[in-house]
Structure formats: C-alpha cells, structure tokens
Design an enzyme around this catalytic site. Structure first.
Site, PDB file in Angstrom:
ATOM      1  N   LYS A  10      -9.238  -4.585  20.106  1.00 49.96           N
ATOM      2  CA  LYS A  10      -7.803  -4.833  20.236  1.00 49.96           C
ATOM      3  C   LYS A  10      -7.264  -4.515  21.636  1.00 49.96           C
ATOM      4  O   LYS A  10      -6.068  -4.595  21.866  1.00 49.96           O
ATOM      5  CB  LYS A  10      -7.024  -4.056  19.166  1.00 49.96           C
ATOM      6  CG  LYS A  10      -7.437  -4.439  17.728  1.00 49.96           C
ATOM      7  CD  LYS A  10      -6.467  -3.972  16.654  1.00 49.96           C
ATOM      8  CE  LYS A  10      -7.035  -4.207  15.254  1.00 49.96           C
ATOM      9  NZ  LYS A  10      -6.071  -4.044  14.166  1.00 49.96           N
TER      10      LYS A  10
ATOM     11  N   LYS B 122     -12.556  -0.793  17.104  1.00 51.88           N
ATOM     12  CA  LYS B 122     -11.182  -1.335  17.063  1.00 51.88           C
ATOM     13  C   LYS B 122     -10.484  -1.185  18.408  1.00 51.88           C
ATOM     14  O   LYS B 122      -9.755  -2.070  18.843  1.00 51.88           O
ATOM     15  CB  LYS B 122     -10.341  -0.585  16.008  1.00 51.88           C
ATOM     16  CG  LYS B 122     -10.437  -1.226  14.644  1.00 51.88           C
ATOM     17  CD  LYS B 122      -9.683  -0.461  13.586  1.00 51.88           C
ATOM     18  CE  LYS B 122     -10.326  -0.770  12.245  1.00 51.88           C
ATOM     19  NZ  LYS B 122      -9.854   0.066  11.164  1.00 51.88           N
TER      20      LYS B 122
ATOM     21  N   PRO C 290      -0.693 -11.918  10.266  1.00 50.82           N
ATOM     22  CA  PRO C 290      -0.960 -11.653  11.695  1.00 50.82           C
ATOM     23  C   PRO C 290      -1.357 -10.197  11.920  1.00 50.82           C
ATOM     24  O   PRO C 290      -0.876  -9.317  11.207  1.00 50.82           O
ATOM     25  CB  PRO C 290       0.393 -11.936  12.370  1.00 50.82           C
ATOM     26  CG  PRO C 290       1.409 -11.972  11.285  1.00 50.82           C
ATOM     27  CD  PRO C 290       0.699 -12.290  10.010  1.00 50.82           C
ATOM     28  N   ASP C 291      -2.244  -9.967  12.868  1.00 52.05           N
ATOM     29  CA  ASP C 291      -2.555  -8.588  13.274  1.00 52.05           C
ATOM     30  C   ASP C 291      -1.539  -8.237  14.363  1.00 52.05           C
ATOM     31  O   ASP C 291      -1.626  -8.715  15.499  1.00 52.05           O
ATOM     32  CB  ASP C 291      -3.989  -8.508  13.808  1.00 52.05           C
ATOM     33  CG  ASP C 291      -4.388  -7.073  14.117  1.00 52.05           C
ATOM     34  OD1 ASP C 291      -3.546  -6.325  14.660  1.00 52.05           O
ATOM     35  OD2 ASP C 291      -5.525  -6.685  13.796  1.00 52.05           O
TER      36      ASP C 291
ATOM     37  N   PHE D  30      -3.839   3.016  15.368  1.00 53.60           N
ATOM     38  CA  PHE D  30      -4.324   3.981  14.393  1.00 53.60           C
ATOM     39  C   PHE D  30      -5.457   3.307  13.630  1.00 53.60           C
ATOM     40  O   PHE D  30      -5.416   2.088  13.435  1.00 53.60           O
ATOM     41  CB  PHE D  30      -3.209   4.389  13.421  1.00 53.60           C
ATOM     42  CG  PHE D  30      -2.411   5.563  13.916  1.00 53.60           C
ATOM     43  CD1 PHE D  30      -1.644   5.458  15.063  1.00 53.60           C
ATOM     44  CD2 PHE D  30      -2.454   6.779  13.251  1.00 53.60           C
ATOM     45  CE1 PHE D  30      -0.925   6.540  15.550  1.00 53.60           C
ATOM     46  CE2 PHE D  30      -1.743   7.871  13.715  1.00 53.60           C
ATOM     47  CZ  PHE D  30      -0.970   7.753  14.865  1.00 53.60           C
TER      48      PHE D  30
ATOM     49  N   ASN E 182       0.864  -1.185   0.000  1.00 56.52           N
ATOM     50  CA  ASN E 182       0.000   0.000   0.000  1.00 56.52           C
ATOM     51  C   ASN E 182       0.899   1.234   0.000  1.00 56.52           C
ATOM     52  O   ASN E 182       2.099   1.122   0.189  1.00 56.52           O
ATOM     53  CB  ASN E 182      -0.933  -0.041   1.215  1.00 56.52           C
ATOM     54  CG  ASN E 182      -0.128  -0.058   2.509  1.00 56.52           C
ATOM     55  OD1 ASN E 182       0.562   0.895   2.832  1.00 56.52           O
ATOM     56  ND2 ASN E 182      -0.183  -1.176   3.233  1.00 56.52           N
TER      57      ASN E 182
HETATM   58  N1  CTP Z   1      -2.652  -3.404  12.494  1.00 57.64           N
HETATM   59  C1  CTP Z   1      -1.624  -4.297  12.750  1.00 57.64           C
HETATM   60  N2  CTP Z   1      -1.544  -5.447  12.025  1.00 57.64           N
HETATM   61  C2  CTP Z   1      -2.450  -5.743  11.053  1.00 57.64           C
HETATM   62  C3  CTP Z   1      -3.489  -4.814  10.789  1.00 57.64           C
HETATM   63  C4  CTP Z   1      -3.561  -3.648  11.524  1.00 57.64           C
HETATM   64  O1  CTP Z   1      -0.807  -4.030  13.641  1.00 57.64           O
HETATM   65  N3  CTP Z   1      -2.336  -6.878  10.367  1.00 57.64           N
HETATM   66  C5  CTP Z   1      -2.746  -2.176  13.308  1.00 57.64           C
HETATM   67  C6  CTP Z   1      -2.464  -0.897  12.563  1.00 57.64           C
HETATM   68  O2  CTP Z   1      -1.103  -0.540  12.657  1.00 57.64           O
HETATM   69  C7  CTP Z   1      -3.369   0.085  13.251  1.00 57.64           C
HETATM   70  C8  CTP Z   1      -4.537  -0.733  13.719  1.00 57.64           C
HETATM   71  O3  CTP Z   1      -4.061  -2.066  13.751  1.00 57.64           O
HETATM   72  O4  CTP Z   1      -2.773   0.627  14.409  1.00 57.64           O
HETATM   73  C9  CTP Z   1      -5.769  -0.648  12.875  1.00 57.64           C
HETATM   74  O5  CTP Z   1      -5.460  -0.859  11.533  1.00 57.64           O
HETATM   75  P1  CTP Z   1      -6.560  -0.803  10.374  1.00 57.64           P
HETATM   76  O6  CTP Z   1      -5.946  -1.281   9.125  1.00 57.64           O
HETATM   77  O7  CTP Z   1      -7.255   0.506  10.396  1.00 57.64           O
HETATM   78  O8  CTP Z   1      -7.623  -1.844  10.910  1.00 57.64           O
HETATM   79  P2  CTP Z   1      -7.771  -3.380  10.723  1.00 57.64           P
HETATM   80  O9  CTP Z   1      -7.447  -4.032  12.019  1.00 57.64           O
HETATM   81  O10 CTP Z   1      -7.042  -3.862   9.531  1.00 57.64           O
HETATM   82  O11 CTP Z   1      -9.362  -3.486  10.524  1.00 57.64           O
HETATM   83  P3  CTP Z   1     -10.290  -3.286   9.252  1.00 57.64           P
HETATM   84  O12 CTP Z   1      -9.683  -4.042   8.135  1.00 57.64           O
HETATM   85  O13 CTP Z   1     -11.563  -3.835   9.729  1.00 57.64           O
HETATM   86  O14 CTP Z   1     -10.397  -1.812   8.996  1.00 57.64           O
END
Ligand code: CTP
Length: 415
Positions: free
Chosen positions: A348, A344, A308-309, A330, A213
C-alpha cells in the site's frame, strides 16, 4: 506565554460563590480581549454576589445558571456547553466547590457542566485563609493536583476581603489569563492537519440488513484526541459507531466503504498525515434491494463484490508527489502478524503500519487497551502497549519524524 494563544479558543468560566466573584467579571473581559470565546456558568451562591446579567453582558451570551430550567437546557445546556469548550476555568474556586469537584458531584450549573467536560481545567481558588488551610481543603487540593487534567493558579497571599491575612486571595486576573494561555501552548503537531478513518463500514443488501464488523472506532478516536492534544487540526471520517465524543475535531459521518473512500480522496491532498484505522468492509453485496427482501423470496446465495481499498487508493493518489502526506495503516491480523503487516506496508506504499494481533487478550475490537507492533518503511520495528490513548500518543510521536518539514496550508486554518 503569549495571551494570543487564546485566540479563537472556547473557554467556560465557572463562577463560584465567594466575594472574589466580582473579579471573575474582569476575567471574562480579559479572556475576551485575548481573543477567547467565553461562556459563563454560575453556582447558586455566585448569583448572590454578581448577577447573571452582568456576565451575559460581558460575555455576549446567556449564562448557564440553572440546569433544571428547560429553557436553558433546551438552548445550549450544560452538556452542549461541556462539548463546546476546550478549557474550563473555575474562578473563584471556593472551598465548597473544590470539595464538590473532587467528589464528582453535579448539583449546580458549574459542577454539572464540569462533570461532563473532558478537557483541561484551571482552578483559581479563593477563600478565607482558615478555609484554605483546612485539612479537608488541602486534601481536596492534593487529590485534584495529582490529576494532570487539573491545574491550579493561586491562591495569592495578602490581606483578604474578610480582614484576615494569609493565603486565599484569588490570583491576579492577568495571572489567570496567562495560566489559561499556557494550557494552549503550541504542541509538536501545531499547524499540521491529520486525517483519520475510524469505525466500521456498513454494506447494505436491503434497507434493513448489512454486512459489517464489531469495530467501535476507539483506536481512531483515541488518535484524533491525541493529535488534537498535540496541536493538530484533525478530521475524522467516521463509520457508524453510535454516539461518541466528537468535540475538538471535525467529524465526517459515513456509512459505506464507498462513502469513506469519496470523503478521504476529497481531502487527502490537503493533509500532512493520513491514518487509516477504519475496519473497512472488504466486500459488499453485488446488488442492493430497494425494499426489504422477504424471506420467502430471499436469495440463498449472496453474491459479493469488492469495495474500494480506501488506504490503497489514497496512497495511489498522492504517490510520486513531492509533498505527500505521511501514510499510516493498521493491520488487524490473527497470525504471522509482522510478516503480513510488512507485506501490507509495501503493497500500500505506506510510511508506517501498526500491526495488531486481534486474537490476543487486551487488543483489538472494542477494548480500551491495545498492544501493537509499529513497522516503518525504513525498517524499524517498535512494540507499544497500554491504553488506546497511550498507544495513540506513542504512534504520533513516532510518525512525527516522517512529516514533511513545511506544514500543509490547510493545517494552518482554524482547528
Ligand atoms: N483498509 C482500507 N480500505 C479497505 C480495507 C482496508 O482503507 N477496503 C485499510 C485499513 O483501514 C487498514 C489497512 O487498510 O489501515 C489494512 O487493513 P486490513 O483489513 O488489515 O487489511 P486488508 O487490506 O483488508 O488485507 P487482508 O484482507 O489481506 O488482511
């Protein structure tokens, strides 16, 4: 201000060509005695007053005198020096140097390294009283004073080397050391260790193609700089963003979401605060081809699996601990920003979330400004806008309230 604030600090002394250049020798020695690591750069004119060898002996390092000399540039040249330093002291700052610094010129070792330096600058002027009082000089002083990054110490008044009496004497060496130390006064995050993820991740499907991205890591790096400026030790786990300023904090380079998760989980137990600004790819190709896939044989359907998140895993890992880091996420959204962000924050297990409408002009990927809404776990909601640097400072001010009272042991290590 205790001179011990200089312990371990990286300071450049830029020496200008005036009779007071000999006092810069003592300055280098005193800064060293106060614990600073000192490197010296000299203008051409300064070499007429003191030899580079003197400063080399006093600082224990080669002196930067010539930015055209391949030997000097190859071995810690003006850019390396600027990146290395935390403070730049120019002593003596002659009238000519003041004019060139103000004009943004880079035509000797001092001005080139100073131009490339982003941190605080302490100017110690020394010149004849008429030169000091000259309208041009005073205009230059006023212009530089107007910038918070430039601080002045002196000049003092008295009998000058040329026999005239008045303002123009280099400040006492002790006063310059104290002024330098005061620029390192412990900030509100002193002793804290802040971990930040920044930039995008790349999920490769073969050696030359990936899913990613347009994140540039600007917000995360602005937070890193602001946290550093507030005295914190900072570690940035950084996705691929190209060349960025990385002085003053530790950078751990990563490529994929899995790399990022591994590096964060290895550190999150030790820190006082974890801020996840990275735009982590949520998906990766199910398989990664070892060789470049030819288009003739390429699959028309790409099967993706979840990555992984990073933030959620970090939160799970530290949840329930008596002393856990403050967790900040964020949320990049294009609609129902506050509602999705609050969801979120809860999902989280965060202390705060910075919600960002990435579809709004002046916010989101790659721009220097941001406008955000910060939601906290105790239900507050605050709007912030400005440059990413200003927003970074406001975010850090807000999350200070959530920090545990005692800092983590790792924050007390060298920053
Ligand atoms: N984040 C992360 N790892 C991922 C996805 C997200 O650490 N695989 C963290 C981002 O750095 C940010 C937060 O989670 O601080 C939210 O990210 P965002 O992309 O807005 O949300 P998602 O958890 O991906 O949810 P959605 O796809 O439903 O918007």
């Amino acid at each position: 201000m205790e001179a011990s604030a200089l312990q371990g600090r990286r300071v450049i002394v830029g020496v200008g060509g005036g009779i007071a250049a000999y006092k810069a020798c003592e300055l280098v020695r005193e800064l060293g005695r106060a614990g600073a690591q000192v490197r010296v750069a000299m203008t051409e004119a300064a070499k007429q007053f003191v030899t580079p060898l003197t400063f080399q002996a006093l600082s224990g390092h080669p002196v930067l005198t010539d930015y055209f000399d391949p030997a000097q540039e190859g071995n810690f040249g003006h850019l390396d020096l600027a990146r290395w330093a935390e403070l730049y002291v120019v002593a003596p700052t002659t009238a000519d140097l003041l004019a060139r610094i103000r004009a943004g010129m880079g035509n000797d070792a001092v001005t080139t390294s100073l131009l490339a330096f982003r941190g605080p600058v302490l100017l110690a002027p020394a010149m004849n009283v008429a030169m000091w009082e000259n309208e041009r000089t005073q205009e230059n002083v006023a212009a530089l004073r107007a910038e918070p990054r430039f601080q002045f110490v002196g000049p003092g008044a008295g009998m000058l080397a040329c026999g005239d009496v008045g303002a123009g004497r280099l400040a006492e060496v002790g006063a310059i050391v104290v002024a330098a130390a005061s620029l390192f006064a412990p900030g509100p995050l002193a002793g804290r260790h802040v971990l930040i993820t920044a930039g995008p991740t790349r999920e490769y499907l073969d050696p030359v193609r990936f899913i990613s991205n347009p994140s540039t890591g600007k917000m995360g790096l602005a937070l890193a700089e602001a946290a550093r400026g507030m005295g914190a030790k900072v570690t940035v786990v950084l996705g691929p963003v190209g060349t960025v300023e990385r002085s003053g904090y530790e950078v751990v380079d990563v490529v994929s979401a899995e790399d990022m998760a591994r590096e964060v989980l290895a550190r999150v137990d030790e820190v006082d605060c974890f801020i996840a600004t990275a735009a982590v790819s949520d998906w990766k190709p199910e398989t990664r081809a070892a060789q470049k896939v030819k288009k003739s044989e390429g699959p028309e359907t790409l099967t993706l699996v979840r990555t992984p998140d990073v933030l959620a895993e970090a939160s799970k890992r530290v949840s329930g601990r008596e002393k856990r880091p403050v967790l900040v996420g964020f949320a990049a959204e294009t609609q129902r920003v506050v509602e999705y962000a609050r969801d979120k924050l809860e999902r989280k297990g965060l202390d705060a979330i910075v919600a960002n409408d990435v579809s709004a002009p002046g916010a989101g990927f790659g721009v220097d400004t941001n406008q955000v809404t910060v939601l906290t776990r105790d239900g507050t909601q605050r709007e912030m806008s400005g440059t990413k640097r200003e927003v970074a400072r406001s975010i850090l001010n807000l999350i200070q309230d959530f920090l545990p009272r005692t800092p983590s042991p790792s924050g007390r290590g060298p920053g």
